[in-house]
Design a protein around this motif. Structure first.
Motif, PDB file in Angstrom:
ATOM      1  N   THR A 340       0.859  -1.175   0.000  1.00  0.00           N
ATOM      2  CA  THR A 340       0.000   0.000   0.000  1.00  0.00           C
ATOM      3  C   THR A 340       0.893   1.221   0.000  1.00  0.00           C
ATOM      4  N   SER A 341       0.317   2.396   0.050  1.00  0.00           N
ATOM      5  CA  SER A 341       1.118   3.608   0.051  1.00  0.00           C
ATOM      6  C   SER A 341       1.952   3.692   1.328  1.00  0.00           C
ATOM      7  N   SER A 342       3.067   4.411   1.269  1.00  0.00           N
ATOM      8  CA  SER A 342       3.955   4.523   2.429  1.00  0.00           C
ATOM      9  C   SER A 342       3.235   5.092   3.639  1.00  0.00           C
ATOM     10  N   ALA A 343       2.340   6.054   3.397  1.00  0.00           N
ATOM     11  CA  ALA A 343       1.627   6.672   4.515  1.00  0.00           C
ATOM     12  C   ALA A 343       0.716   5.667   5.210  1.00  0.00           C
ATOM     13  N   LYS A 344      -0.011   4.858   4.434  1.00  0.00           N
ATOM     14  CA  LYS A 344      -0.932   3.888   5.018  1.00  0.00           C
ATOM     15  C   LYS A 344      -0.182   2.692   5.614  1.00  0.00           C
ATOM     16  N   ARG A 345       1.021   2.430   5.107  1.00  0.00           N
ATOM     17  CA  ARG A 345       1.757   1.248   5.543  1.00  0.00           C
ATOM     18  C   ARG A 345       2.053   1.286   7.037  1.00  0.00           C
ATOM     19  N   THR A 346       2.265   2.490   7.566  1.00  0.00           N
ATOM     20  CA  THR A 346       2.599   2.610   8.985  1.00  0.00           C
ATOM     21  C   THR A 346       1.400   2.349   9.886  1.00  0.00           C
ATOM     22  N   THR A 347       0.197   2.384   9.325  1.00  0.00           N
ATOM     23  CA  THR A 347      -1.000   2.185  10.143  1.00  0.00           C
ATOM     24  C   THR A 347      -1.504   0.748  10.113  1.00  0.00           C
ATOM     25  N   LYS A 348      -0.964  -0.073   9.228  1.00  0.00           N
ATOM     26  CA  LYS A 348      -1.417  -1.454   9.108  1.00  0.00           C
ATOM     27  C   LYS A 348      -0.447  -2.400   9.796  1.00  0.00           C
ATOM     28  N   PRO A 349      -0.919  -3.522  10.307  1.00  0.00           N
ATOM     29  CA  PRO A 349      -0.025  -4.471  10.989  1.00  0.00           C
ATOM     30  C   PRO A 349       0.924  -5.155  10.017  1.00  0.00           C
ATOM     31  N   PHE A 350       2.018  -5.648  10.545  1.00  0.00           N
ATOM     32  CA  PHE A 350       2.965  -6.428   9.763  1.00  0.00           C
ATOM     33  C   PHE A 350       2.605  -7.913   9.890  1.00  0.00           C
ATOM     34  N   LYS A 351       3.093  -8.696   8.942  1.00  0.00           N
ATOM     35  CA  LYS A 351       3.053 -10.151   9.075  1.00  0.00           C
ATOM     36  C   LYS A 351       4.447 -10.613   9.489  1.00  0.00           C
ATOM     37  N   TYR A 352       4.500 -11.502  10.465  1.00  0.00           N
ATOM     38  CA  TYR A 352       5.788 -11.991  10.953  1.00  0.00           C
ATOM     39  C   TYR A 352       5.970 -13.461  10.594  1.00  0.00           C
ATOM     40  N   TYR A 353       7.201 -13.786  10.199  1.00  0.00           N
ATOM     41  CA  TYR A 353       7.558 -15.154   9.838  1.00  0.00           C
ATOM     42  C   TYR A 353       8.877 -15.521  10.520  1.00  0.00           C
ATOM     43  N   PHE A 354       9.101 -16.818  10.680  1.00  0.00           N
ATOM     44  CA  PHE A 354      10.370 -17.288  11.228  1.00  0.00           C
ATOM     45  C   PHE A 354      11.434 -17.329  10.138  1.00  0.00           C
ATOM     46  N   ALA A 355      12.690 -17.199  10.562  1.00  0.00           N
ATOM     47  CA  ALA A 355      13.812 -17.179   9.617  1.00  0.00           C
ATOM     48  C   ALA A 355      13.862 -18.444   8.776  1.00  0.00           C
ATOM     49  N   THR A 356      13.416 -19.534   9.329  1.00  0.00           N
ATOM     50  CA  THR A 356      13.290 -20.786   8.585  1.00  0.00           C
ATOM     51  C   THR A 356      12.083 -21.522   9.128  1.00  0.00           C
ATOM     52  N   SER A 357      11.402 -22.265   8.271  1.00  0.00           N
ATOM     53  CA  SER A 357      10.164 -22.928   8.685  1.00  0.00           C
ATOM     54  C   SER A 357      10.395 -23.920   9.816  1.00  0.00           C
ATOM     55  N   SER A 358      11.607 -24.437   9.930  1.00  0.00           N
ATOM     56  CA  SER A 358      11.885 -25.415  10.983  1.00  0.00           C
ATOM     57  C   SER A 358      11.767 -24.793  12.378  1.00  0.00           C
ATOM     58  N   LEU A 359      12.042 -23.491  12.507  1.00  0.00           N
ATOM     59  CA  LEU A 359      11.880 -22.840  13.809  1.00  0.00           C
ATOM     60  C   LEU A 359      10.410 -22.883  14.239  1.00  0.00           C
ATOM     61  N   LYS A 360       9.529 -22.613  13.300  1.00  0.00           N
ATOM     62  CA  LYS A 360       8.094 -22.682  13.599  1.00  0.00           C
ATOM     63  C   LYS A 360       7.697 -24.109  13.972  1.00  0.00           C
ATOM     64  N   HIS A 361       8.171 -25.081  13.189  1.00  0.00           N
ATOM     65  CA  HIS A 361       7.806 -26.472  13.445  1.00  0.00           C
ATOM     66  C   HIS A 361       8.335 -26.949  14.792  1.00  0.00           C
ATOM     67  N   ILE A 362       9.583 -26.642  15.082  1.00  0.00           N
ATOM     68  CA  ILE A 362      10.197 -27.163  16.306  1.00  0.00           C
ATOM     69  C   ILE A 362       9.575 -26.522  17.544  1.00  0.00           C
ATOM     70  N   LEU A 363       9.267 -25.227  17.486  1.00  0.00           N
ATOM     71  CA  LEU A 363       8.577 -24.595  18.605  1.00  0.00           C
ATOM     72  C   LEU A 363       7.182 -25.182  18.785  1.00  0.00           C
ATOM     73  N   SER A 364       6.478 -25.422  17.680  1.00  0.00           N
ATOM     74  CA  SER A 364       5.152 -26.048  17.758  1.00  0.00           C
ATOM     75  C   SER A 364       5.236 -27.459  18.327  1.00  0.00           C
ATOM     76  N   THR A 365       6.237 -28.203  17.864  1.00  0.00           N
ATOM     77  CA  THR A 365       6.435 -29.573  18.346  1.00  0.00           C
ATOM     78  C   THR A 365       6.736 -29.585  19.837  1.00  0.00           C
ATOM     79  N   ASN A 366       7.526 -28.607  20.278  1.00  0.00           N
ATOM     80  CA  ASN A 366       7.892 -28.544  21.698  1.00  0.00           C
ATOM     81  C   ASN A 366       6.674 -28.325  22.582  1.00  0.00           C
ATOM     82  N   LEU A 367       5.624 -27.719  21.995  1.00  0.00           N
ATOM     83  CA  LEU A 367       4.376 -27.517  22.731  1.00  0.00           C
ATOM     84  C   LEU A 367       3.359 -28.625  22.471  1.00  0.00           C
TER      85      LEU A 367
END
Length: 478
Positions: A340-367
């Motif tokens: 979106t425009s730079s002005a609107k970008r600051t008002t919208k949330p970001f999407k966050y991802y792990f540096a590698t998918s294995s971090l997501k999997h291993i944390l999920s597995t640990n729980l």
């Protein structure tokens, strides 16, 4: 009688390097070189041949991604390929300096120059190399780098260590150093290191396909099958295993339980050591950092407001924002912004991802959460993270400007990737069957001439009605 520091430095220069070859092998198999090694070789060769300003380097990275191996491989290159004398190279670690002689990095360098060159930083008149590992154990490492850089053109230095290095260096150092983050392995890098060297000749064609819509002239599925057939003891489910447990070279020699323990220990050290040592950080902050990572691991990839995170963790948006910034600097996570425009970008949330998918999997597995979902739905989440991190890595390693965004509109696609100021390319990710309604809507919205669906439901690249179906197995070689 030598002081503990002098004894340590002499051992590092004269005795320790004789053990380096053992550090580069497992079961008598020599480790392969990753792309970061070859990038550093270019700068080393230039330094040896001419005067250059590129002689101060920072190699930060998550613990366990192979930074120490790269430094030792560079030492072997200098001594064996370039015939540099071992006395012209100092390899030291910040933690050993503290533990063995309670000395700083600068103390170690001054002692080395005095013992082996009868010189100081100001007077050294020949080219030398300083390979400083685990530099984060000395809070003044970046000041040391600045002083050395400003004082002598004969010193080539690499400071390597955990991602805490990213949290500590000052502005003066930043202007002088070249930062080269060592990221978790991509899938093709993983194959190269695990199954021995192969030349990835198809990466450029995949990138061209995504950013130009031009289909390759050859059958890439056949090329990949030929690559797999050259591997000894290749696992047909290698890609799936990589998304769950890959990214770290140590996983090659571990079973899944050992890999889970290693990665969880690494994450805990990043939080309890790297972040906790910063000024202004307290125990509550590090506790929230750990909880936030587990929160992300259990979420579907998507927009999550900082207010929602704060409410979930019984905190406030200011604290959550600070923690997110720290976690990104440690390279455990990254974010993508809305298109979106730079002005609107600051008002919208970001999407966050792990540096590698294995971090997501291993944390999920640990729980225990990884066992609660249907496999197709769960793998779809890992796959989306994998695609996001692949584009993130492409941006970091490419000389061309690429950006990845998410689509903030209704009936949105997963990603919009953009080269420079060109028209964005709608990207949809699918683990299982997926229709093309979302990409068609995005094509119309953004006036894109084509779109891409990355999926595990096809083995060949197909283009229908300006929609390109790209198999994940081929995309993974990007």
């Amino acid at each position: 009688m030598n002081s503990p520091l002098e004894t340590h430095i002499q051992n590092q220069v004269l005795i320790r390097p004789t053990k380096f070859s053992d550090d580069l092998k497992h079961n008598n198999k020599t480790f392969q070189h990753r792309a970061d090694y070859y990038e550093m070789i270019k700068y080393i060769n230039t330094f040896l041949d001419e005067d250059t300003n590129n002689r101060y380097f920072l190699l930060p990275g998550i613990r366990g991604v192979g930074k120490t191996t790269i430094l030792i491989q560079l030492y072997e290159y200098l001594t064996k390929e370039k015939q540099v004398s071992p006395t012209d190279i100092l390899y030291i670690t910040g933690d050993n300096l503290k533990r063995m002689s309670n000395s700083s990095i600068m103390d170690g360098i001054n002692s080395y120059l005095d013992i082996f060159h009868n010189a100081t930083v100001e007077s050294i008149d020949k080219k030398i190399f300083l390979l400083i590992d685990e530099a984060q154990h000395d809070k003044d490492w970046s000041i040391v780098g600045k002083i050395l850089y400003d004082t002598s053109k004969n010193i080539f230095m690499i400071f390597s260590g955990s991602s805490a290095l990213e949290l500590e260096y000052n502005a003066d150092s930043a202007r002088r150093m070249l930062k080269m983050p060592v990221c978790p392995l991509t899938y093709s890098q993983h194959l190269k290191l695990k199954y021995d060297y192969f030349k990835n000749t198809i990466s450029k064609e995949i990138i061209d396909l995504i950013f130009t819509g031009k289909l390759p002239e050859r059958n890439l599925d056949i090329e990949i099958l030929n690559i797999y057939s050259s591997f000894k003891n290749y696992n047909p489910k290698e890609l799936e295993c990589f998304m769950q447990y890959g990214g770290f070279p140590s996983s090659f020699n571990q079973n899944t339980n050992e890999t889970i323990k290693t990665v969880i220990d690494m994450i805990n050290k990043v939080i309890t050591t790297d972040i906790d040592n910063l000024k202004g950080i307290n125990g509550q902050t590090t506790y929230l950092a750990s909880q936030l990572l587990y929160f992300f691991a259990l979420q579907n990839p998507g927009e999550i407001s900082k207010g929602s995170m704060a409410n979930h963790l019984d905190s406030n948006k200011m604290t959550i924002n600070k923690i997110l910034e720290l976690l990104e600097k440690t390279q455990l996570i990254f974010h993508i912004e809305p298109f979106t425009s730079s002005a609107k970008r600051t008002t919208k949330p970001f999407k966050y991802y792990f540096a590698t998918s294995s971090l997501k999997h291993i944390l999920s597995t640990n729980l225990g959460n990884a066992n609660l979902e249907a496999k197709e739905a769960y793998m779809g989440k890992l796959f989306e993270n994998y695609v996001a991190s692949s584009f993130f890595n492409l941006k970091n390693r490419s000389e061309t400007m690429y950006n990845t965004y998410y689509d903030a509109n209704k009936k949105n696609v997963d990603f919009l990737v953009q080269k420079g100021l060109e028209t964005p390319v709608p990207i949809e990710v699918s683990w299982g069957k997926k229709n093309k309604s979302q990409v068609k809507t995005a094509m119309k919205k953004y006036k894109a001439p084509y779109s891409v669906i990355i999926s595990n439901t096809t083995r060949k690249i197909v283009k229908e009605d300006n929609v390109i179906y790209l198999p994940i197995e081929i995309f993974s070689f990007m």
